[in-house]
Design a protein around this motif. Structure first.
Motif, PDB file in Angstrom:
ATOM      1  N   LYS A 115       0.877  -1.177   0.000  1.00  9.54           N
ATOM      2  CA  LYS A 115       0.000   0.000   0.000  1.00  9.54           C
ATOM      3  C   LYS A 115       0.911   1.224   0.000  1.00  9.54           C
ATOM      4  N   PRO A 116       1.315   1.708  -1.224  1.00  7.83           N
ATOM      5  CA  PRO A 116       2.252   2.831  -1.272  1.00  7.83           C
ATOM      6  C   PRO A 116       1.600   4.155  -0.892  1.00  7.83           C
ATOM      7  N   VAL A 117       2.353   4.955  -0.141  1.00  7.58           N
ATOM      8  CA  VAL A 117       1.885   6.263   0.334  1.00  7.58           C
ATOM      9  C   VAL A 117       2.895   7.301  -0.151  1.00  7.58           C
ATOM     10  N   PRO A 118       2.434   8.478  -0.640  1.00  9.46           N
ATOM     11  CA  PRO A 118       3.404   9.491  -1.125  1.00  9.46           C
ATOM     12  C   PRO A 118       4.432   9.868  -0.064  1.00  9.46           C
ATOM     13  N   THR A 119       5.635  10.212  -0.544  1.00  9.41           N
ATOM     14  CA  THR A 119       6.707  10.610   0.384  1.00  9.41           C
ATOM     15  C   THR A 119       7.187  12.019   0.054  1.00  9.41           C
ATOM     16  N   ASP A 120       7.726  12.702   1.057  1.00  3.62           N
ATOM     17  CA  ASP A 120       8.290  14.038   0.814  1.00  3.62           C
ATOM     18  C   ASP A 120       9.743  13.889   0.345  1.00  3.62           C
ATOM     19  N   ASP A 121      10.452  15.023   0.221  1.00  4.27           N
ATOM     20  CA  ASP A 121      11.795  14.910  -0.359  1.00  4.27           C
ATOM     21  C   ASP A 121      12.827  14.338   0.615  1.00  4.27           C
ATOM     22  N   MET A 122      12.411  13.982   1.820  1.00  4.37           N
ATOM     23  CA  MET A 122      13.297  13.220   2.707  1.00  4.37           C
ATOM     24  C   MET A 122      12.873  11.750   2.773  1.00  4.37           C
ATOM     25  N   GLY A 123      11.882  11.391   1.972  1.00  3.79           N
ATOM     26  CA  GLY A 123      11.428   9.994   1.996  1.00  3.79           C
ATOM     27  C   GLY A 123      10.417   9.701   3.094  1.00  3.79           C
ATOM     28  N   ARG A 124       9.887  10.769   3.723  1.00  8.85           N
ATOM     29  CA  ARG A 124       8.918  10.555   4.814  1.00  8.85           C
ATOM     30  C   ARG A 124       7.490  10.483   4.289  1.00  8.85           C
ATOM     31  N   MET A 125       6.734   9.540   4.813  1.00  8.89           N
ATOM     32  CA  MET A 125       5.307   9.499   4.520  1.00  8.89           C
ATOM     33  C   MET A 125       4.613  10.510   5.433  1.00  8.89           C
ATOM     34  N   ASP A 126       3.523  11.082   4.925  1.00  9.07           N
ATOM     35  CA  ASP A 126       2.721  11.967   5.754  1.00  9.07           C
ATOM     36  C   ASP A 126       1.963  11.106   6.778  1.00  9.07           C
ATOM     37  N   ILE A 127       2.041  11.487   8.045  1.00 10.64           N
ATOM     38  CA  ILE A 127       1.455  10.633   9.097  1.00 10.64           C
ATOM     39  C   ILE A 127      -0.063  10.502   8.912  1.00 10.64           C
ATOM     40  N   ALA A 128      -0.713  11.609   8.506  1.00 13.73           N
ATOM     41  CA  ALA A 128      -2.167  11.536   8.282  1.00 13.73           C
ATOM     42  C   ALA A 128      -2.474  10.570   7.138  1.00 13.73           C
ATOM     43  N   ALA A 129      -1.600  10.567   6.125  1.00 15.07           N
ATOM     44  CA  ALA A 129      -1.818   9.648   4.989  1.00 15.07           C
ATOM     45  C   ALA A 129      -1.613   8.193   5.422  1.00 15.07           C
ATOM     46  N   VAL A 130      -0.679   7.965   6.335  1.00 12.82           N
ATOM     47  CA  VAL A 130      -0.468   6.603   6.852  1.00 12.82           C
ATOM     48  C   VAL A 130      -1.727   6.147   7.593  1.00 12.82           C
ATOM     49  N   ARG A 131      -2.239   7.039   8.446  1.00 11.79           N
ATOM     50  CA  ARG A 131      -3.491   6.696   9.161  1.00 11.79           C
ATOM     51  C   ARG A 131      -4.604   6.406   8.163  1.00 11.79           C
ATOM     52  N   GLY A 132      -4.688   7.268   7.134  1.00 12.97           N
ATOM     53  CA  GLY A 132      -5.752   7.131   6.132  1.00 12.97           C
ATOM     54  C   GLY A 132      -5.631   5.843   5.326  1.00 12.97           C
ATOM     55  N   ALA A 133      -4.395   5.299   5.280  1.00  8.97           N
ATOM     56  CA  ALA A 133      -4.174   4.089   4.472  1.00  8.97           C
ATOM     57  C   ALA A 133      -4.586   2.819   5.210  1.00  8.97           C
ATOM     58  N   ILE A 134      -4.811   2.939   6.513  1.00  6.45           N
ATOM     59  CA  ILE A 134      -5.157   1.732   7.292  1.00  6.45           C
ATOM     60  C   ILE A 134      -6.592   1.318   6.968  1.00  6.45           C
ATOM     61  N   ARG A 135      -6.757   0.053   6.659  1.00  5.95           N
ATOM     62  CA  ARG A 135      -8.059  -0.432   6.193  1.00  5.95           C
ATOM     63  C   ARG A 135      -9.044  -0.643   7.339  1.00  5.95           C
ATOM     64  N   PRO A 136     -10.304  -0.264   7.106  1.00  7.45           N
ATOM     65  CA  PRO A 136     -11.332  -0.668   8.074  1.00  7.45           C
ATOM     66  C   PRO A 136     -11.572  -2.178   7.968  1.00  7.45           C
TER      67      PRO A 136
END
Ligand code: TLP
Length: 348
Positions: free
Chosen positions: A103-124
């Motif tokens: 489940k790929p999540v966009p990263t910033d220019d340091m390779g960090r995923m946005d924490i809100a996007a990580v939360r949003g990626a978690i499946r119900p």
């Protein structure tokens, strides 16, 4: 080295001390648990990282694959940065061999995923979806300036993992570059993750091998998967001997490489047509671009460096380069690359 090789730190050779240790290493059959040198390496890796146990594996790719397979079973999902090595450069092994759904999540220019996007990626919990089981991070970030990501990011990911009952794996192929840049002990970073894969090759100069670290149960399952994947290496003490020197000694000298990377960044900033932000150079990687107005294209620069100056350098995205510093690249070789670029880019 025959060529001056900036393509990666994977090209580094073993040191003379490593060759000596390899030639005289005590060995046994590691699949029986009988190789004293492998056992010593695994004990050292566990001790240095503050984890219960460690396992010697053939490569960073195998270490990541085993880790993901232990944490996430068939049809389970792993949340990973879209620029992460496990997603982009491991031939899809997690999906093909592990049946783990990325489940790929966009990263910033340091390779960090946005924490809100990580939360949003978690499946119900819904039978339409795979079940989320794992978060993977990378530090330092090999595709993003070699950035050393501070601990608060890992702490945030740890909180998300704990809240949702997920496991947390770190691709720490170059974790000692990250901890050197951050001025912390590797065990401080490891405290946030359930497991990590750490390369002994690359900047640490061992010819082959990585270790994975985690709790006893993780390593117990990992050992069986390593056998399944063809990674039971028998008299592997021959190579583990170099790994011990890599972990114990070579992990302590990386500031030298970082200083040389900074020397290169400062030099590049003075060369016409070159764009670089020296503040982004935190570890052993130097990413820079050459503008379209330059007398030579990126491909021409690469070719002429190789043919006329005996220098190899890696490309990165459209008009970009990645130069990686390691033990066999000193200030002298850095200056040779700077002089060559200065000459090539001042041609009319
Ligand atoms: N990275 C290599 C190439 O595969 C791109 C390089 O030259 O940087 N994790 C990270 C962050 C890596 O950069 C690499 C290798 C690996 C894992 C895989 O390690 P190996 O090559 O030992 O399988």
């Amino acid at each position: 080295m025959n060529k001056i090789d900036f393509r990666s730190d994977t090209v580094s050779w073993p040191t003379p001390e490593m060759r000596e240790a390899m030639a005289t290493a005590a060995v046994g059959d590691d699949v029986y648990g009988d190789d004293p040198t492998v056992n010593e390496l695994e004990a050292l890796a566990a001790e240095m990282t503050g984890k219960e146990a460690a396992l010697f594996v053939s490569s960073g790719t195998q270490g990541n694959l085993i880790s993901m397979m232990v944490h996430a079973g068939r049809g389970h999902e792993a949340i990973i940065g879209e620029d992460a090595h496990v997603f982009k450069y491991e031939a899809g092994g997690m999906a093909v061999l592990g049946s783990v759904v990325p489940k790929p999540v966009p990263t910033d220019d340091m390779g960090r995923m946005d924490i809100a996007a990580v939360r949003g990626a978690i499946r119900p919990d819904d039978p339409h979806f795979p079940q989320s089981r794992l978060i993977c991070a990378e530090n330092s970030s090999g595709g993003n300036y070699g950035a050393a990501i501070p601990l608060d990011y890992l702490a945030d990911l740890r909180d998300v993992a704990d809240e949702f009952g997920l496991r947390f794996h770190l691709d720490g192929a170059r974790v000692f570059n990250a901890t050197t840049a951050l001025g912390i002990d590797v065990s401080e970073m490891m405290a946030y993750v359930d497991s990590a894969s750490i390369c002994l090759s690359k900047g640490l100069c061992a010819p082959v091998g990585s270790v994975i670290v985690g709790d006893e149960e993780f390593i117990y399952h990992g050992r069986r998967l390593r056998k399944m994947l063809g990674g039971g290496m028998r008299q592997a003490g021959m190579i583990a001997a170099a790994g011990i020197i890599a972990l114990r000694d070579m992990s302590q000298r990386l500031q030298v490489d970082h200083d040389n990377a900074q020397r290169m960044a400062q030099g590049l900033a003075e060369i016409p047509y070159v764009s670089i932000d020296p503040h982004k150079v935190q570890t052993n990687m130097v990413f820079f671009t050459v503008s379209d107005e330059a007398p030579l294209s990126t491909a021409e620069i690469t070719e002429r460096l190789r043919d006329e100056y005996n220098i190899l350098i890696g490309g990165y995205r459209m008009n970009g380069f990645r130069a990686v510093i390691h033990y066999w690249i000193t200030a002298k070789e850095v200056d040779q690359l700077l002089n060559a670029l200065r000459e090539l880019l001042s041609e009319k």
